[in-house]
Design a protein around this motif. Sequence first.
Motif, PDB file in Angstrom:
ATOM      1  N   PHE B  14      26.078   8.079 -25.160  1.00  0.00           N
ATOM      2  CA  PHE B  14      27.327   8.813 -25.391  1.00  0.00           C
ATOM      3  C   PHE B  14      27.246   9.528 -26.730  1.00  0.00           C
ATOM      4  O   PHE B  14      26.823   8.944 -27.731  1.00  0.00           O
ATOM      5  CB  PHE B  14      28.513   7.848 -25.401  1.00  0.00           C
ATOM      6  N   SER B  15      27.635  10.793 -26.728  1.00  0.00           N
ATOM      7  CA  SER B  15      27.591  11.530 -27.987  1.00  0.00           C
ATOM      8  C   SER B  15      28.761  12.488 -28.076  1.00  0.00           C
ATOM      9  O   SER B  15      29.128  13.144 -27.105  1.00  0.00           O
ATOM     10  CB  SER B  15      26.278  12.321 -28.082  1.00  0.00           C
ATOM     11  N   GLU B  16      29.358  12.527 -29.273  1.00  0.00           N
ATOM     12  CA  GLU B  16      30.379  13.541 -29.506  1.00  0.00           C
ATOM     13  C   GLU B  16      29.696  14.894 -29.570  1.00  0.00           C
ATOM     14  O   GLU B  16      28.545  14.996 -29.974  1.00  0.00           O
ATOM     15  CB  GLU B  16      31.097  13.286 -30.829  1.00  0.00           C
ATOM     16  N   ARG B  18      29.149  17.461 -31.504  1.00  0.00           N
ATOM     17  CA  ARG B  18      29.178  18.058 -32.835  1.00  0.00           C
ATOM     18  C   ARG B  18      27.754  18.124 -33.398  1.00  0.00           C
ATOM     19  O   ARG B  18      26.864  17.387 -32.942  1.00  0.00           O
ATOM     20  CB  ARG B  18      30.115  17.292 -33.760  1.00  0.00           C
ATOM     21  N   ARG B  21      24.126  15.401 -33.756  1.00  0.00           N
ATOM     22  CA  ARG B  21      24.076  14.151 -32.995  1.00  0.00           C
ATOM     23  C   ARG B  21      22.721  13.980 -32.295  1.00  0.00           C
ATOM     24  O   ARG B  21      22.156  12.896 -32.258  1.00  0.00           O
ATOM     25  CB  ARG B  21      25.228  14.067 -31.971  1.00  0.00           C
ATOM     26  N   GLU B  43      27.458  17.917 -20.667  1.00  0.00           N
ATOM     27  CA  GLU B  43      28.521  18.169 -21.631  1.00  0.00           C
ATOM     28  C   GLU B  43      29.839  18.220 -20.893  1.00  0.00           C
ATOM     29  O   GLU B  43      29.946  18.802 -19.813  1.00  0.00           O
ATOM     30  CB  GLU B  43      28.121  19.477 -22.311  1.00  0.00           C
ATOM     31  N   ALA B  44      30.870  17.560 -21.444  1.00  0.00           N
ATOM     32  CA  ALA B  44      32.215  17.636 -20.873  1.00  0.00           C
ATOM     33  C   ALA B  44      33.144  18.111 -21.977  1.00  0.00           C
ATOM     34  O   ALA B  44      32.698  18.719 -22.936  1.00  0.00           O
ATOM     35  CB  ALA B  44      32.636  16.287 -20.330  1.00  0.00           C
ATOM     36  N   ASN B  45      34.388  17.768 -21.854  1.00  0.00           N
ATOM     37  CA  ASN B  45      35.413  18.234 -22.770  1.00  0.00           C
ATOM     38  C   ASN B  45      35.329  17.565 -24.144  1.00  0.00           C
ATOM     39  O   ASN B  45      35.996  16.592 -24.400  1.00  0.00           O
ATOM     40  CB  ASN B  45      36.751  17.950 -22.111  1.00  0.00           C
ATOM     41  N   PHE B  47      32.768  16.009 -25.529  1.00  0.00           N
ATOM     42  CA  PHE B  47      31.758  14.970 -25.685  1.00  0.00           C
ATOM     43  C   PHE B  47      30.661  15.212 -24.655  1.00  0.00           C
ATOM     44  O   PHE B  47      30.769  16.098 -23.813  1.00  0.00           O
ATOM     45  CB  PHE B  47      32.363  13.585 -25.501  1.00  0.00           C
ATOM     46  N   VAL B  49      26.797  13.367 -22.674  1.00  0.00           N
ATOM     47  CA  VAL B  49      25.896  12.247 -22.500  1.00  0.00           C
ATOM     48  C   VAL B  49      24.476  12.800 -22.602  1.00  0.00           C
ATOM     49  O   VAL B  49      24.136  13.764 -21.922  1.00  0.00           O
ATOM     50  CB  VAL B  49      26.112  11.554 -21.142  1.00  0.00           C
TER      51      VAL B  49
END
Lengths: 430, 144
Positions: B14-16, B18, B21, B43-45, B47, B49
Amino acid sequence: MFWDKKIETLKRDELKSLQLKRLKKTVRQTLNVDFYRQHLSNARIRVEDIRTLDDIEKIPFTKKQDLRDGYPFGFLAVPLNNVVRIHTTSGTTGKPTVVGYTRKDLDTWADLIARNMTMVGITEDDVFQNMVNYGMFTGGLGFHYGAEKIGMTVIPSATGNTKRQIEMIADFGVTTIHCTPSYAMHLSEVAEEMHASLDSLRTGIFGAEPWSETMRHSLEERLGVTAFDSYGLSELFGPGVAFECPERNGLHIWHDAYLIEIINPQTGEQLSDGERGELVVTPLMKEAMPLLRYRTGDITMKMEDGCICTRGQKIARITGRSDDMLVIRGINVFPSQIEHVLLKIPEVGNQFMVYVDRVNHLDEMIVDVEINRDNFSGELADLARIQKKVVKELRDALELRTTVKLVEPGSLPRFEGKAKRVIDRRGDTI
Amino acid sequence: MDVKKFVIKQISVFSENRPGRLAAIAHALGEENVNILAFSIAEANGFGVVRALVDQPEKAYKKLSSIGFNVAFTDVIAVHMQDRPGGLYEIAKMLGDANINIEYSYAYSGKEGAVLILRVDQVVDAIEKISKSGATLIESSVFH
């Protein structure tokens, strides 16, 4: 113009004796409430001990938490069959605060609203569009009844569908509107996009959230109205407690209906005129739900006596809160409500940060929340589902749409002592 | 057929969304001498994976967890593709005909040819179907 000139311009001595008479009656009325019987007996106060207005200082404060603890009907001083209406306000932990009204309360309330509107020159010749929530929120029905009492032509348009709102203003020749200042700003922008004329508008009544003088100038220019600040809270009927007169330098609070004090929120000490502190109000004309020394949480001050309009002493426009309550799009939000929601969702942690922005003149709330280390499946779709769930749970609890950002576990600040979880970036921007 | 040998452990992080990362993840794996064979970012809203096939998944998992990342293992399978025009089509058609539903997929082209990595909902079922379809599955021992 006056709705009730005699009472609105009562001389100080006469006012004081009227206040004292009504204060004694109110204290007696509170004895119908278990909480107050206990409250007064703990402080060793009998009704006979209230001999002057200054004696009110002997009575301990009533806090919002007390009202919450009384959910649902613990603060009613009359039998439920004498209560003709109930409104609620958002609570901090999911449970709302209930306020009840007798038929006479509704009449008193409508009368106060009628005073406010008449004070700024609104008459039965005006066409009034009331663009606030008509449900449990007191702003809708409160203004509705007051405006009808004056005899205005009232359009209960409530919220939503901005284009339709603008069409109605044009088609019905609306002269007066009531809404939150941020919605008014939004309305003006949509009108501009539609190339719609708002020429009929003359008066704008804005309340339920703090707004700046810069915003006032902007609203007046864009909507072609004179803008007035309106103050109230559900616990004191709703809107109509205090209102600006045409001078627009402070708000007249109706002293025959509300006995006010300004206190130091830390020590509870009374402050003098001109000193900023928390507004504490003892409503003097409430039947169904009388309150004693209710702490509003709103920061203001008593202004110097002697307004040109000859009405009583004013309070300054509200500049903030003594607690951590936020007002987002007119809706009260306590950070503890958010915490309460998150505690119920195992997929996310209990730490959070709230950012409030004003985007296109509407308040936007972003909630950063950590995903729970033990609940990570590795699948993006599961994360998206968690995000949606948090949005939905927050919407159900706050009645507010928020943007939820999932962040990495452990990445949010941890606080020792008083947490600062809210960053309000709305500032003085318009 | 021992289907288990075709089940490959992908690490999902899991990664924000930004800057920096991915660098943090890659640096940590480099430090542990973990080699990344393939990876992709979904990529989602706000954040995302990061998904990676690595030579030492347990070591990668431990390291990334120890520096605070939220990591999970995900079972994926790998199918061999011809590294030439039309190569993906051949495989995709076989998968389609075998009625295999792909949740997500990524590919790389290496020394031994091209490889298509698949995340499917029914792994065992998919492995059986794919073997019957004539496509070549790659054993997990090739990766780790």
